[in-house]
Design a protein around this motif. Structure first.
Motif, PDB file in Angstrom:
ATOM      1  N   VAL A  64     -49.242  38.924  15.267  1.00 57.17           N
ATOM      2  CA  VAL A  64     -48.210  39.562  14.871  1.00 57.17           C
ATOM      3  C   VAL A  64     -47.539  39.659  16.519  1.00 57.17           C
ATOM      4  N   ILE A  65     -46.199  39.194  16.733  1.00 61.69           N
ATOM      5  CA  ILE A  65     -45.694  39.248  17.993  1.00 61.69           C
ATOM      6  C   ILE A  65     -44.393  40.075  18.056  1.00 61.69           C
ATOM      7  N   TYR A  66     -44.238  40.959  18.989  1.00 60.72           N
ATOM      8  CA  TYR A  66     -43.197  41.887  18.836  1.00 60.72           C
ATOM      9  C   TYR A  66     -43.088  42.355  20.251  1.00 60.72           C
ATOM     10  N   ASP A  67     -41.700  42.862  20.459  1.00 61.44           N
ATOM     11  CA  ASP A  67     -41.635  43.538  21.651  1.00 61.44           C
ATOM     12  C   ASP A  67     -41.673  45.304  21.379  1.00 61.44           C
ATOM     13  N   PRO A  68     -42.642  45.629  22.618  1.00 62.74           N
ATOM     14  CA  PRO A  68     -43.049  47.113  22.100  1.00 62.74           C
ATOM     15  C   PRO A  68     -41.795  48.149  22.605  1.00 62.74           C
ATOM     16  N   GLN A  69     -40.954  47.585  23.075  1.00 62.92           N
ATOM     17  CA  GLN A  69     -39.739  48.404  23.655  1.00 62.92           C
ATOM     18  C   GLN A  69     -38.613  48.538  22.559  1.00 62.92           C
ATOM     19  N   VAL A  70     -38.803  47.636  21.571  1.00 65.95           N
ATOM     20  CA  VAL A  70     -37.917  47.777  20.276  1.00 65.95           C
ATOM     21  C   VAL A  70     -38.950  48.544  19.386  1.00 65.95           C
ATOM     22  N   GLU A  71     -38.453  49.844  19.409  1.00 65.45           N
ATOM     23  CA  GLU A  71     -39.177  50.747  18.927  1.00 65.45           C
ATOM     24  C   GLU A  71     -39.507  50.607  17.379  1.00 65.45           C
ATOM     25  N   PRO A 102     -49.128  44.156   5.204  1.00 66.30           N
ATOM     26  CA  PRO A 102     -50.461  44.280   5.649  1.00 66.30           C
ATOM     27  C   PRO A 102     -51.380  44.211   4.910  1.00 66.30           C
ATOM     28  N   ASP A 103     -51.530  44.657   3.646  1.00 64.13           N
ATOM     29  CA  ASP A 103     -52.505  44.634   2.432  1.00 64.13           C
ATOM     30  C   ASP A 103     -52.847  43.196   2.191  1.00 64.13           C
ATOM     31  N   MET A 104     -51.523  42.372   2.144  1.00 64.91           N
ATOM     32  CA  MET A 104     -51.790  41.071   1.684  1.00 64.91           C
ATOM     33  C   MET A 104     -52.237  40.053   2.562  1.00 64.91           C
ATOM     34  N   LEU A 105     -52.816  40.583   3.932  1.00 65.21           N
ATOM     35  CA  LEU A 105     -53.481  39.899   4.892  1.00 65.21           C
ATOM     36  C   LEU A 105     -54.882  40.050   4.755  1.00 65.21           C
ATOM     37  N   ASP A 106     -55.383  40.793   3.843  1.00 65.57           N
ATOM     38  CA  ASP A 106     -56.813  40.881   3.717  1.00 65.57           C
ATOM     39  C   ASP A 106     -57.534  39.859   3.648  1.00 65.57           C
ATOM     40  N   ALA A 107     -56.749  38.673   2.851  1.00 65.77           N
ATOM     41  CA  ALA A 107     -57.631  37.490   2.570  1.00 65.77           C
ATOM     42  C   ALA A 107     -57.500  36.458   3.737  1.00 65.77           C
ATOM     43  N   ALA A 108     -56.471  36.702   4.435  1.00 64.64           N
ATOM     44  CA  ALA A 108     -56.226  35.636   5.737  1.00 64.64           C
ATOM     45  C   ALA A 108     -57.446  35.347   6.717  1.00 64.64           C
ATOM     46  N   ALA A 109     -57.658  34.204   7.219  1.00 66.01           N
ATOM     47  CA  ALA A 109     -58.681  33.913   8.053  1.00 66.01           C
ATOM     48  C   ALA A 109     -58.322  34.791   9.194  1.00 66.01           C
ATOM     49  N   CYS A 110     -56.992  34.648   9.783  1.00 68.89           N
ATOM     50  CA  CYS A 110     -56.605  35.609  10.857  1.00 68.89           C
ATOM     51  C   CYS A 110     -54.922  35.533  10.773  1.00 68.89           C
ATOM     52  N   ALA A 126     -47.443  48.544  14.200  1.00 66.07           N
ATOM     53  CA  ALA A 126     -48.624  49.241  14.077  1.00 66.07           C
ATOM     54  C   ALA A 126     -49.195  49.583  12.644  1.00 66.07           C
ATOM     55  N   LEU A 127     -48.455  49.324  11.857  1.00 67.54           N
ATOM     56  CA  LEU A 127     -48.711  49.360  10.439  1.00 67.54           C
ATOM     57  C   LEU A 127     -49.599  47.788  10.126  1.00 67.54           C
ATOM     58  N   PHE A 128     -49.703  46.919  10.797  1.00 68.01           N
ATOM     59  CA  PHE A 128     -50.516  45.771  10.736  1.00 68.01           C
ATOM     60  C   PHE A 128     -51.899  45.823  11.192  1.00 68.01           C
ATOM     61  N   THR A 129     -52.230  46.928  11.692  1.00 65.12           N
ATOM     62  CA  THR A 129     -53.521  47.038  12.355  1.00 65.12           C
ATOM     63  C   THR A 129     -54.695  46.659  11.366  1.00 65.12           C
ATOM     64  N   ARG A 130     -55.126  45.467  11.615  1.00 63.47           N
ATOM     65  CA  ARG A 130     -56.324  45.280  10.524  1.00 63.47           C
ATOM     66  C   ARG A 130     -57.421  44.630  11.329  1.00 63.47           C
ATOM     67  N   ARG A 131     -58.588  44.316  10.933  1.00 65.84           N
ATOM     68  CA  ARG A 131     -59.687  43.674  11.427  1.00 65.84           C
ATOM     69  C   ARG A 131     -59.382  42.344  11.950  1.00 65.84           C
ATOM     70  N   ASN A 132     -58.749  41.612  11.042  1.00 66.99           N
ATOM     71  CA  ASN A 132     -58.183  40.148  11.299  1.00 66.99           C
ATOM     72  C   ASN A 132     -56.929  40.070  11.894  1.00 66.99           C
ATOM     73  N   VAL A 133     -56.192  40.747  12.557  1.00 69.35           N
ATOM     74  CA  VAL A 133     -54.859  40.721  13.099  1.00 69.35           C
ATOM     75  C   VAL A 133     -54.937  40.940  14.426  1.00 69.35           C
ATOM     76  N   ASP A 134     -54.389  39.931  15.225  1.00 67.83           N
ATOM     77  CA  ASP A 134     -54.242  40.124  16.589  1.00 67.83           C
ATOM     78  C   ASP A 134     -52.785  40.324  16.898  1.00 67.83           C
ATOM     79  N   LYS A 135     -52.428  41.485  17.578  1.00 62.33           N
ATOM     80  CA  LYS A 135     -51.026  41.879  18.086  1.00 62.33           C
ATOM     81  C   LYS A 135     -50.939  41.466  19.450  1.00 62.33           C
ATOM     82  N   TYR A 136     -49.595  40.596  19.915  1.00 57.28           N
ATOM     83  CA  TYR A 136     -49.252  40.197  21.029  1.00 57.28           C
ATOM     84  C   TYR A 136     -48.035  40.905  21.417  1.00 57.28           C
TER      85      TYR A 136
END
Length: 320
Positions: free
Chosen positions: A190-197, A179-187, A204-214
């Motif tokens: 992250v795609i995941y199944d929320p039922q796979v706990e 997640p920290d390595m994404l700080d320099a990314a334009a965007c 959740a650890l990838f929550t960043r200003r430039n990250v969209d989670k689907y």
């Protein structure tokens, strides 16, 4: 930079692993370069267009997921005219290897990434981790990561017991915490199944200003395979690279799940688990009205209708 839109006509299917590696290396050398990176990793570059896909893939995944046993990036060369840099691993390694770090260091020093207008890093699972972690080598790049792990450092993710064999591997040195390595990314996406706990906990650890989670409910723990089967991975990569991937566009693409039997079976199983026979019958009727071959739904609907008749008969008898 060489620019050619010629397709890669190499079919690598049906080869043993040694011959497969040789043919892959020869093809890459003819169009770019191939570089072994120690015992478990290699890099294969195909020079084509001004958009570069940096994909992280395992030998086992490439050979299993492609009919021609070719890297995903080579499909983008053929369909979109992109360049492809494929980082290849022997098994799931999360690419935690100093030789891989050194390879990216050399690319940075050589100004390799400066030759491209658009750069997209891609991977799934352990390779999704690597796509996020190594994207820092190309500031301004975009990232598409499916079910990535954030780290396997037990001090952070001791709750993930799926990969305990990796706990002695360092995730705290270079290119470490994804997640920290994404700080320099334009965007990043992250795609995941929320039922796979556990996947959801990593996401959740990838929550960043430039990250969209689907979220893709009922898609399970092999989302990349399902997307490939539905023909959705290439459109997703294209949308991520050209900046058109958003919530509405993602939802529209994922409507294809309505015709994807594994997804539909997972939805039905979920409804059955929660004991909602009326809703289960509605799902079965909807699927049977749209799909020509859905025997499991036909059998389930007959069972539900039989159970309903038996229940009604019991009520009628009790009332008498």
């Amino acid at each position: 930079m060489q620019d050619t839109s010629a397709p890669i006509d190499t079919d690598l299917s049906g080869l043993d692993k040694a011959e497969w590696l040789t043919r892959l290396a020869d093809t890459a050398e003819a169009r770019g370069h191939f570089q072994p990176l120690g015992r478990k990793h290699a890099a294969a570059f195909i020079d084509a267009g001004s958009t570069l896909l940096v994909s992280f893939e395992s030998i086992q995944g490439i050979r299993a997921l492609s009919d021609a046993a070719r890297p995903i990036g080579w499909q983008m060369v053929d369909t979109n005219g992109w360049s492809s840099l494929t980082l290849i691993s022997e098994g799931d390694t999360w690419f935690r290897d100093p030789k891989v770090y050194g390879y990216f260091d050399a690319l940075i020093d050589d100004g390799f990434f400066d030759d491209f207008d658009t750069i997209l890093f891609y991977g799934a699972g352990p390779c999704g981790y690597a796509a996020a972690a190594f994207s820092v080598a190309a500031p301004g790049a975009k990232v598409l990561s499916i079910q990535p792990q954030a780290t396997l450092d037990p001090r952070v993710t001791e709750w993930d017991e799926r990969f305990t064999h990796m706990r002695r591997t360092s995730f705290t040195d270079r290119y470490g915490y994804a997640p920290d390595m994404l700080d320099a990314a334009a965007c990043a996406y992250v795609i995941y199944d929320p039922q796979v706990e556990l996947d959801a906990m990593h996401a959740a650890l990838f929550t960043r200003r430039n990250v969209d989670k689907y979220r893709l409910r009922f898609m399970g723990s092999a989302i990349q395979s399902e997307l490939i089967e539905m023909g959705l991975l290439i459109p997703l990569l294209s949308a991520a690279a050209d900046g058109t991937l958003d919530t509405q566009g993602f939802a529209q693409l994922m409507r294809a799940r309505r015709d994807h039997p594994p997804y539909l079976r997972a939805v039905l199983a979920h409804v059955d688990h929660h004991d909602r026979p009326g809703l289960a019958a509605m799902i079965c009727r909807n699927v049977l009205a749209r799909l020509d071959n859905a025997p499991r739904f036909a059998r389930r609907l007959k069972a539900l209708e039989r159970e309903s008749r038996d229940d009604n008969a019991g009520i009628s008898t009790d009332g008498a």
